[in-house]
Design an enzyme around this catalytic site. Structure first.
Site, PDB file in Angstrom:
ATOM      1  N   HIS A  63       0.848  -1.199   0.000  1.00  0.00           N
ATOM      2  CA  HIS A  63       0.000   0.000   0.000  1.00  0.00           C
ATOM      3  C   HIS A  63       0.877   1.240   0.000  1.00  0.00           C
ATOM      4  CE1 HIS A  63       0.863  -0.511   4.278  1.00  0.00           C
ATOM      5  NE2 HIS A  63       0.210   0.586   4.615  1.00  0.00           N
ATOM      6  N   HIS A  65       1.384   3.771   2.018  1.00  0.00           N
ATOM      7  CA  HIS A  65       1.957   4.439   3.187  1.00  0.00           C
ATOM      8  C   HIS A  65       3.477   4.365   3.058  1.00  0.00           C
ATOM      9  CE1 HIS A  65      -1.857   4.170   5.919  1.00  0.00           C
ATOM     10  NE2 HIS A  65      -1.812   5.297   5.227  1.00  0.00           N
ATOM     11  N   ASP A  67       6.051   4.082   4.892  1.00  0.00           N
ATOM     12  CA  ASP A  67       6.927   3.104   5.551  1.00  0.00           C
ATOM     13  C   ASP A  67       6.980   1.780   4.784  1.00  0.00           C
ATOM     14  OD1 ASP A  67       4.196   3.017   6.480  1.00  0.00           O
ATOM     15  OD2 ASP A  67       4.780   1.594   8.041  1.00  0.00           O
ATOM     16  N   HIS A 143      -7.382  -1.758   6.027  1.00  0.00           N
ATOM     17  CA  HIS A 143      -6.515  -0.687   6.538  1.00  0.00           C
ATOM     18  C   HIS A 143      -7.118   0.664   6.171  1.00  0.00           C
ATOM     19  CE1 HIS A 143      -2.885   0.856   8.199  1.00  0.00           C
ATOM     20  NE2 HIS A 143      -2.222   1.074   7.073  1.00  0.00           N
ATOM     21  N   ASP A 213      -0.142  -3.988   6.737  1.00  0.00           N
ATOM     22  CA  ASP A 213      -0.943  -3.234   7.698  1.00  0.00           C
ATOM     23  C   ASP A 213      -2.426  -3.583   7.575  1.00  0.00           C
ATOM     24  OD1 ASP A 213       1.518  -2.168   7.949  1.00  0.00           O
ATOM     25  OD2 ASP A 213       0.912  -0.072   7.688  1.00  0.00           O
ATOM     26  N   HIS A 271       6.143  -5.157  12.592  1.00  0.00           N
ATOM     27  CA  HIS A 271       5.526  -3.830  12.443  1.00  0.00           C
ATOM     28  C   HIS A 271       5.166  -3.239  13.808  1.00  0.00           C
ATOM     29  CE1 HIS A 271       2.770  -0.690  10.781  1.00  0.00           C
ATOM     30  NE2 HIS A 271       3.506  -0.809   9.687  1.00  0.00           N
TER      31      HIS A 271
HETATM   32 ZN   LIG Z   1       3.009   0.449   8.009  1.00  0.00          ZN
HETATM   33 ZN   LIG Z   2      -0.176   1.549   6.557  1.00  0.00          ZN
END
Ligand SMILES: [Zn+2]
Ligand SMILES: [Zn+2]
Length: 304
Positions: A63, A65, A67, A143, A213, A271
């Site tokens: 995804h 995001h 990170d 998420h 996530d 995570h």
């Molecule tokens: Zn993450």
């Molecule tokens: Zn995320």
């Protein structure tokens, strides 16, 4: 038995710590490499683990995001500096193309190799890659933005021919392949010898699921039933359930619950929020609900 392993390159959630990097894992199947998520610093972790960059042809981004993909442009840039010519396949949300092309444009980087984009479907489980031995599926997670997990599943192994039957029925070499795939055999006198007399079952199909996530999802387990090893995020311990739910992340109990519902043999958690200096309590709390739990740390290599 096929070689099948997962190496942890990053075990942290969004904020890295002095020892923990953002999300990235390397899946190796018969020495073919698949990079799963590419958080900042993933290329340094690949170096530390002595992974040859020229062997990476497939990258999966769960995804958008940061990170999970802020390390991607750095890695692509390094590929280019190393003289890469082979195409690179990226399986990711469609926005990844715009981000990477912008970064390449403003840095006036002309790549010597092609990027092949494969965009993820966030509505259903989809087959996104296959070779002779392995299938890779994406599946939707729960998420705050569209997110997919990835399932690495071996194809059925050929059946094994019993040594004792080779001379007994004078089976010619040319018949071996068919028998391994389940064919019966007709001997010189015209008798049909059923396949189960000739063979034993092949090696079991191994599988690994990467659940990036996600908040707890009741449907998640249906995508990964019977998985050998499931990685499930575990950003928070149970006393922070409210925060976890607000941020659409999972707790220790959520990860354990999904592993249980999926009938997974082993659970791998990671995570973790940067607030946890010591991750041992996270492991113990998860193990109280799902005993066969492992904890991700940088450099850990797990055989599937
Ligand atoms: Zn993450
Ligand atoms: Zn995320």
């Amino acid at each position: 038995m096929n070689e099948f392993s997962v190496t942890i390159l990053g075990s942290s959630s969004a904020i890295p710590t002095s020892t923990r990097f953002p999300s990235a894992q390397l899946v190796s199947h018969n020495y073919k490499l698949f990079l799963v998520d590419c958080g900042e610093g993933a290329q340094i972790q690949l170096r530390k683990n002595q992974i040859r960059f020229s062997k990476i042809h497939h990258i999966f981004i769960s995804h958008m995001h940061g990170d999970h993909f802020f390390g991607l442009i750095g890695l692509i840039s390094t590929f280019n500096l190393l003289g890469r010519k082979m195409g690179l396949h990226i399986y990711a949300p469609m926005e990844i193309e715009q981000v990477l092309e912008n970064q390449l444009h403003v840095t006036q980087t002309k790549l010597n190799f092609a990027i092949h984009y494969h965009f993820l479907d966030f509505n259903t489980r989809s087959l996104i890659f296959e070779n002779k031995e392995l299938e890779i599926y994406s599946f939707p997670l729960n998420h705050s933005i569209p997110t997919c997990g990835f399932l690495f599943k071996e194809k059925a192994h050929p059946r094994k021919i019993k040594k004792s039957v080779l001379s007994k029925y004078a089976i010619a070499d040319s018949k071996f392949e068919g028998i391994k795939q389940g064919d019966d055999f007709i001997d010189t006198e015209g008798n049909l010898i059923p396949n189960d007399v000739l063979t034993t079952a092949g090696n079991p199909r191994k599988s690994f699921a990467y659940c990036s996530d996600t908040a707890y999802s009741k449907t998640l387990s249906s995508y990964i039933k019977g998985v050998d090893l499931v990685y499930h995020e575990c950003s928070f311990m149970e006393d922070m359930r409210k925060t976890a739910e607000e941020k659409m992340h999972a707790t220790t109990y959520d990860a354990a619950q999904v592993a249980k519902e999926a009938g997974a043999k082993r659970l791998l958690i990671g995570h973790y929020s940067a607030r946890y200096k010591d991750i041992k309590p996270i492991l113990l709390e998860t193990q109280s609900k799902f005993a066969n739990t492992l904890i991700a740390i940088e450099g850990l290599k797990i055989e599937v």
